[in-house]
Design an enzyme around this catalytic site. Structure first.
Site, short mmCIF file in Angstrom:
data_model
loop_
_atom_site.label_atom_id
_atom_site.label_comp_id
_atom_site.label_asym_id
_atom_site.label_seq_id
_atom_site.Cartn_x
_atom_site.Cartn_y
_atom_site.Cartn_z
CG HIS A 17 -1.82 -1.20 1.44
ND1 HIS A 17 -1.99 -1.84 2.63
CD2 HIS A 17 -2.80 -1.50 0.66
CE1 HIS A 17 -2.85 -2.58 2.46
NE2 HIS A 17 -3.40 -2.44 1.09
CE LYS A 41 -12.04 -8.45 3.46
NZ LYS A 41 -10.99 -7.63 2.92
NE ARG A 91 -2.31 -7.90 -3.80
CZ ARG A 91 -3.01 -7.91 -2.77
NH1 ARG A 91 -2.46 -8.30 -1.69
NH2 ARG A 91 -4.32 -7.86 -2.89
CB SER A 129 -4.10 -6.61 4.96
OG SER A 129 -3.86 -5.59 4.41
P1 ADP Z 1 -9.56 -4.57 -0.37
O1 ADP Z 1 -10.06 -5.30 0.59
O2 ADP Z 1 -10.37 -3.17 -1.21
O3 ADP Z 1 -8.87 -5.34 -1.54
P2 ADP Z 1 -6.53 -4.03 0.57
O4 ADP Z 1 -6.37 -2.96 1.85
O5 ADP Z 1 -6.53 -5.45 0.56
O6 ADP Z 1 -8.19 -3.80 0.39
O7 ADP Z 1 -6.07 -3.30 -0.60
C1 ADP Z 1 -6.24 -2.05 -1.11
C2 ADP Z 1 -5.80 -1.78 -2.40
O8 ADP Z 1 -4.18 -1.95 -2.44
C3 ADP Z 1 -6.27 -2.80 -3.49
O9 ADP Z 1 -6.19 -2.31 -4.78
C4 ADP Z 1 -5.03 -3.84 -3.56
O10 ADP Z 1 -4.92 -4.45 -4.81
C5 ADP Z 1 -3.70 -2.89 -3.33
N1 ADP Z 1 -2.62 -3.71 -2.68
C6 ADP Z 1 -2.72 -4.65 -1.65
N2 ADP Z 1 -1.62 -5.22 -1.53
C7 ADP Z 1 -0.70 -4.70 -2.33
C8 ADP Z 1 0.59 -4.96 -2.78
N3 ADP Z 1 1.47 -5.68 -1.98
N4 ADP Z 1 1.02 -4.18 -3.63
C9 ADP Z 1 0.20 -3.33 -4.55
N5 ADP Z 1 -0.76 -2.98 -4.26
C10 ADP Z 1 -1.48 -3.90 -3.12
#
Ligand code: ADP
Length: 167
Positions: A17, A41, A91, A129
């Site tokens: 992020h 969740k 990803r 996460s």
């Molecule tokens: P969501 O539940 O909306 O997927 P996340 O917090 O998991 O929320 O992810 C938010 C955004 O960050 C999404 O667009 C996800 O694809 C991106 N993201 C998550 N992990 C990574 C990473 N390791 N590298 C790049 N982008 C990421």
């Protein structure tokens, strides 16, 4: 001034992020990190805690990074912010289906909204996460997965949870 919304759960913020925010700031003037509050969740950190961690991480960037919580439709939040630009990270191929569905749905809901995708860096391509939440309670080293402020918060959260279980 071009503002983009970067929406997500951020439970917790990872290096993936962080990288997306930094790279977004090479394209947009300001990034509004939108922390989704109506996720079904069971979160590890409350929305307020997640916001605090994200603010702490980006504090050196000043007003270029703003953190807000939102619930309901992303297109409505984007309108509240006063922009039409959304940024998401991509990803592996496995992200594509879901992200494409979301982007197309948001386009259907509001045709002005444009979603931009930034490819995850190779070293972050396996960072999520949920992986962090699996590894951290088992004592695994998460220092390559999350920024220090989040690593410290994870340590104290899992210590609290262990102590609660022992009682
Ligand atoms: P969501 O539940 O909306 O997927 P996340 O917090 O998991 O929320 O992810 C938010 C955004 O960050 C999404 O667009 C996800 O694809 C991106 N993201 C998550 N992990 C990574 C990473 N390791 N590298 C790049 N982008 C990421």
């Amino acid at each position: 001034m071009k503002t983009a919304v970067f929406p997500g759960s951020f439970d917790p913020l990872t290096n993936g992020h962080v990288d997306i925010v930094h790279r977004s700031l090479t394209i947009f003037d300001r990034v509004v990190v939108g922390v989704l509050a109506n996720s079904s969740k069971q979160p590890l950190f409350t929305v307020e805690e997640r916001i605090e961690l994200i603010e702490a991480q980006f504090q050196p960037l000043g007003e270029r990074v703003v953190v807000r919580s939102f619930s309901g439709l992303l297109v409505d939040f984007v309108a509240t912010v006063g922009t039409t630009l959304v940024v998401r990270g991509l990803r592996a191929i496995s992200d594509y289906d879901y992200e494409a569905q979301m982007a197309l749905m948001n386009k259907n809901l509001d045709d002005r909204v444009e979603t931009f995708f930034l490819m995850a860096r190779e070293e972050n391509s396996y960072v999520s996460s949920s992986l962090v939440k699996q590894v951290a309670p088992l004592g695994g080293d998460v220092s390559k997965l999350v920024p220090p402020v989040v690593r410290i918060a994870l340590q104290s959260r899992f210590k609290e949870l262990r102590e609660r279980q022992e009682k």
